[in-house]
Design a protein around this motif. Structure first.
Motif, short mmCIF file in Angstrom:
data_model
loop_
_atom_site.label_atom_id
_atom_site.label_comp_id
_atom_site.label_asym_id
_atom_site.label_seq_id
_atom_site.Cartn_x
_atom_site.Cartn_y
_atom_site.Cartn_z
N ALA A 21 0.83 -1.21 0.00
CA ALA A 21 0.00 0.00 0.00
C ALA A 21 0.87 1.25 0.00
O ALA A 21 0.56 2.23 -0.71
CB ALA A 21 -0.93 -0.01 1.21
N TYR A 22 1.96 1.24 0.75
CA TYR A 22 2.87 2.38 0.80
C TYR A 22 3.50 2.63 -0.58
O TYR A 22 3.59 3.77 -1.03
CB TYR A 22 3.95 2.13 1.85
CG TYR A 22 4.98 3.21 1.95
CD1 TYR A 22 4.70 4.41 2.57
CD2 TYR A 22 6.26 3.03 1.41
CE1 TYR A 22 5.66 5.41 2.67
CE2 TYR A 22 7.21 4.02 1.50
CZ TYR A 22 6.90 5.21 2.13
OH TYR A 22 7.85 6.20 2.22
N LEU A 23 3.93 1.56 -1.24
CA LEU A 23 4.53 1.71 -2.56
C LEU A 23 3.53 2.22 -3.59
O LEU A 23 3.85 3.09 -4.40
CB LEU A 23 5.12 0.38 -3.01
CG LEU A 23 6.37 -0.09 -2.27
CD1 LEU A 23 6.77 -1.48 -2.72
CD2 LEU A 23 7.50 0.88 -2.48
N VAL A 24 2.33 1.69 -3.57
CA VAL A 24 1.30 2.13 -4.53
C VAL A 24 0.93 3.58 -4.26
O VAL A 24 0.81 4.39 -5.20
CB VAL A 24 0.07 1.20 -4.47
CG1 VAL A 24 -1.08 1.78 -5.26
CG2 VAL A 24 0.43 -0.18 -4.98
N ALA A 25 0.75 3.95 -3.01
CA ALA A 25 0.40 5.34 -2.67
C ALA A 25 1.54 6.28 -3.05
O ALA A 25 1.30 7.37 -3.60
CB ALA A 25 0.08 5.46 -1.19
N GLY A 26 2.76 5.88 -2.79
CA GLY A 26 3.91 6.72 -3.14
C GLY A 26 4.05 6.88 -4.64
O GLY A 26 4.39 7.96 -5.13
N ALA A 27 3.80 5.82 -5.39
CA ALA A 27 3.92 5.89 -6.84
C ALA A 27 2.82 6.76 -7.44
O ALA A 27 3.03 7.40 -8.47
CB ALA A 27 3.87 4.49 -7.44
N SER A 28 1.68 6.80 -6.80
CA SER A 28 0.57 7.58 -7.37
C SER A 28 0.72 9.08 -7.10
O SER A 28 0.14 9.88 -7.83
CB SER A 28 -0.76 7.07 -6.82
OG SER A 28 -0.84 7.32 -5.44
#
Length: 83
Positions: A21-28
Motif C-alpha cells: 500500500a505504501y509503494l502504490v500510494a507513493g507511486a501515485s
C-alpha cells in the motif's frame, strides 16, 4: 498450528500489505511519472517469478541437505582435515 505461528503469519501478512500500500500510494503521488497497466503487470509478474525461483532454490537446497546428497563432499573435506 500454535497461536504464536498464527500470529506471526498474520503479522507478516499485515506488514507485506502495508508495504505494498505504501509503494502504490507513493507511486501515485509522484509528479511526471506514471506506469501503464503493462508496466504494473510486468512488475508483478517479475516479482512473483523471482519469489518462486528463490523459494524453489531454497526448497531444493533443504531437500538436498535432508536427503544427504552433499554428504559425500563433506566427507572428502573431513578426510583431508584428518591427515
Amino acid at each position: 498450528m500454535s497461536t504464536g505461528t498464527v500470529l506471526s503469519v498474520f503479522a507478516g501478512a499485515i506488514i507485506i500489505l502495508a508495504g505494498i500500500a505504501y509503494l502504490v500510494a507513493g507511486a501515485s503521488i509522484l509528479p511526471e511519472t506514471g506506469m501503464s497497466g503493462h508496466g504494473w503487470f510486468a512488475l508483478i509478474l517479475g516479482s512473483v517469478v523471482s519469489l518462486l525461483v528463490g523459494g524453489g532454490l531454497a526448497a531444493v537446497l533443504i531437500i538436498s541437505r535432508r536427503r544427504g546428497f552433499d554428504e559425500a563432499a563433506h566427507e572428502v573435506y573431513k578426510e583431508l582435515e584428518d591427515r
